[in-house]
Write a protein that holds these residues in place. Sequence first.
Motif, mmCIF file in Angstrom:
data_model
loop_
_atom_site.group_PDB
_atom_site.id
_atom_site.type_symbol
_atom_site.label_atom_id
_atom_site.label_comp_id
_atom_site.label_asym_id
_atom_site.label_seq_id
_atom_site.Cartn_x
_atom_site.Cartn_y
_atom_site.Cartn_z
ATOM 1 N N SER A 196 0.423 -4.846 3.408
ATOM 2 C CA SER A 196 -0.919 -5.179 3.875
ATOM 3 C C SER A 196 -1.254 -6.614 3.527
ATOM 4 O O SER A 196 -0.766 -7.162 2.546
ATOM 5 C CB SER A 196 -1.962 -4.250 3.240
ATOM 6 N N TYR A 197 -2.107 -7.194 4.344
ATOM 7 C CA TYR A 197 -2.622 -8.533 4.044
ATOM 8 C C TYR A 197 -4.005 -8.637 4.655
ATOM 9 O O TYR A 197 -4.333 -7.925 5.595
ATOM 10 C CB TYR A 197 -1.689 -9.627 4.565
ATOM 11 N N PRO B 279 -8.088 -4.848 3.138
ATOM 12 C CA PRO B 279 -7.377 -3.572 2.964
ATOM 13 C C PRO B 279 -7.888 -2.509 3.932
ATOM 14 O O PRO B 279 -8.971 -2.623 4.503
ATOM 15 C CB PRO B 279 -7.711 -3.183 1.511
ATOM 16 N N ASN B 280 -7.069 -1.451 4.097
ATOM 17 C CA ASN B 280 -7.427 -0.294 4.916
ATOM 18 C C ASN B 280 -7.619 -0.625 6.391
ATOM 19 O O ASN B 280 -8.409 -0.016 7.093
ATOM 20 C CB ASN B 280 -8.693 0.385 4.376
ATOM 21 N N THR B 281 -6.918 -1.647 6.873
ATOM 22 C CA THR B 281 -6.900 -1.938 8.307
ATOM 23 C C THR B 281 -5.443 -1.940 8.742
ATOM 24 O O THR B 281 -4.548 -1.732 7.940
ATOM 25 C CB THR B 281 -7.522 -3.314 8.608
ATOM 26 N N TYR B 282 -5.240 -2.204 10.018
ATOM 27 C CA TYR B 282 -3.859 -2.266 10.512
ATOM 28 C C TYR B 282 -3.314 -3.691 10.424
ATOM 29 O O TYR B 282 -2.450 -4.083 11.195
ATOM 30 C CB TYR B 282 -3.774 -1.738 11.938
ATOM 31 N N ALA B 283 -3.846 -4.493 9.473
ATOM 32 C CA ALA B 283 -3.295 -5.815 9.224
ATOM 33 C C ALA B 283 -1.997 -5.638 8.445
ATOM 34 O O ALA B 283 -1.933 -5.844 7.242
ATOM 35 C CB ALA B 283 -4.293 -6.666 8.446
ATOM 36 N N THR B 284 -0.987 -5.213 9.145
ATOM 37 C CA THR B 284 0.309 -4.972 8.521
ATOM 38 C C THR B 284 1.402 -5.263 9.534
ATOM 39 O O THR B 284 1.174 -5.184 10.739
ATOM 40 C CB THR B 284 0.433 -3.519 8.020
ATOM 41 N N ARG C 192 0.062 5.477 2.881
ATOM 42 C CA ARG C 192 -1.037 5.213 3.827
ATOM 43 C C ARG C 192 -1.087 6.319 4.873
ATOM 44 O O ARG C 192 -0.115 6.599 5.574
ATOM 45 C CB ARG C 192 -0.830 3.858 4.508
ATOM 46 N N LYS D 119 0.864 -1.179 0.000
ATOM 47 C CA LYS D 119 0.000 0.000 0.000
ATOM 48 C C LYS D 119 0.900 1.228 0.000
ATOM 49 O O LYS D 119 1.867 1.299 0.762
ATOM 50 C CB LYS D 119 -0.918 0.004 1.223
ATOM 51 N N SER E 253 3.608 0.429 2.961
ATOM 52 C CA SER E 253 3.313 -0.511 4.036
ATOM 53 C C SER E 253 2.860 -1.822 3.421
ATOM 54 O O SER E 253 2.312 -1.854 2.318
ATOM 55 C CB SER E 253 2.229 0.038 4.973
#
Length: 265
Positions: free
Chosen positions: A157-158, A161-166, A133, A130, A155
């Motif tokens: 991501s997995y 999308p658009n969450t703090y799953a990073t 961000r 991403k 960043s």
Amino acid sequence: MEQIVEPRKNKHLKNRSKHKKEIPTIAITDLDPIEIPHHFNLTHCPPTEFELSPRETEEVSLPSYLNSILADYDMATGGSPKSETLIRSRINVIILTTLAKMKREFVAKLGTSVASSTVSSTLLKSIHLKFERKVKFDWKSDNRLVKLSGVIDYSLSYGVPNTYATNMAIIEVERPHLLKRGMLHCLAYMAIIHETRKQSKARDKSVYGIATDSYEWVFIRIRPNGEWIEKTYNWAHSAQDIVSMLVKIFARAAGFNPQASYKRE
């Protein structure tokens, strides 16, 4: 006059409520870099032997066309000063070709294991980079509540999308002499992700970060307990180590063990 003047009591409550809602906003890039570890309660420690270094079995060759692309960049720019545009284009090609190589070769590897291929392929396909961000986060330091804001250049991501799953943040450093400053600002973004992962009770609370001008690469890790470590690589001398570390971090996000799942070339 009576119609436009609020009762004193109501006016007081309204002002107090308004004051309570106002939280000062501070850009992460405006933080004093030296104070960042203190603000986020982080302790600097040395890395263990393979924490920020690839094992021999984790070494990965460079994407076949990467060196030729970077050589073309050097030829085209003709030794002109390093600019932000050139730095960003070099970072783009290094991380994008590395992630593509990992996805391509992991999928091929998974094809030999029918039992795990469906779940693993889904996890692998969910990984993506991403760009730029935006981050906003309420943080309390020294008994002061502030809203931190900033932009993470890259960043990992997995999942959704658009969450703090990073588990990774990369900060582009525009000039070599700003590398340490960029590394500490990257640490601030990592600390926000680390805190969010703790609050969400993520299984793995560790976070990786990279500050780079595409020539020097500083790899950073925040351990689950809040200790942070760093290690610097130079692209001219350690390109394979840099690519191997990128794959190691990408693989960890997908739940892979690169030591067991990635075939060394």
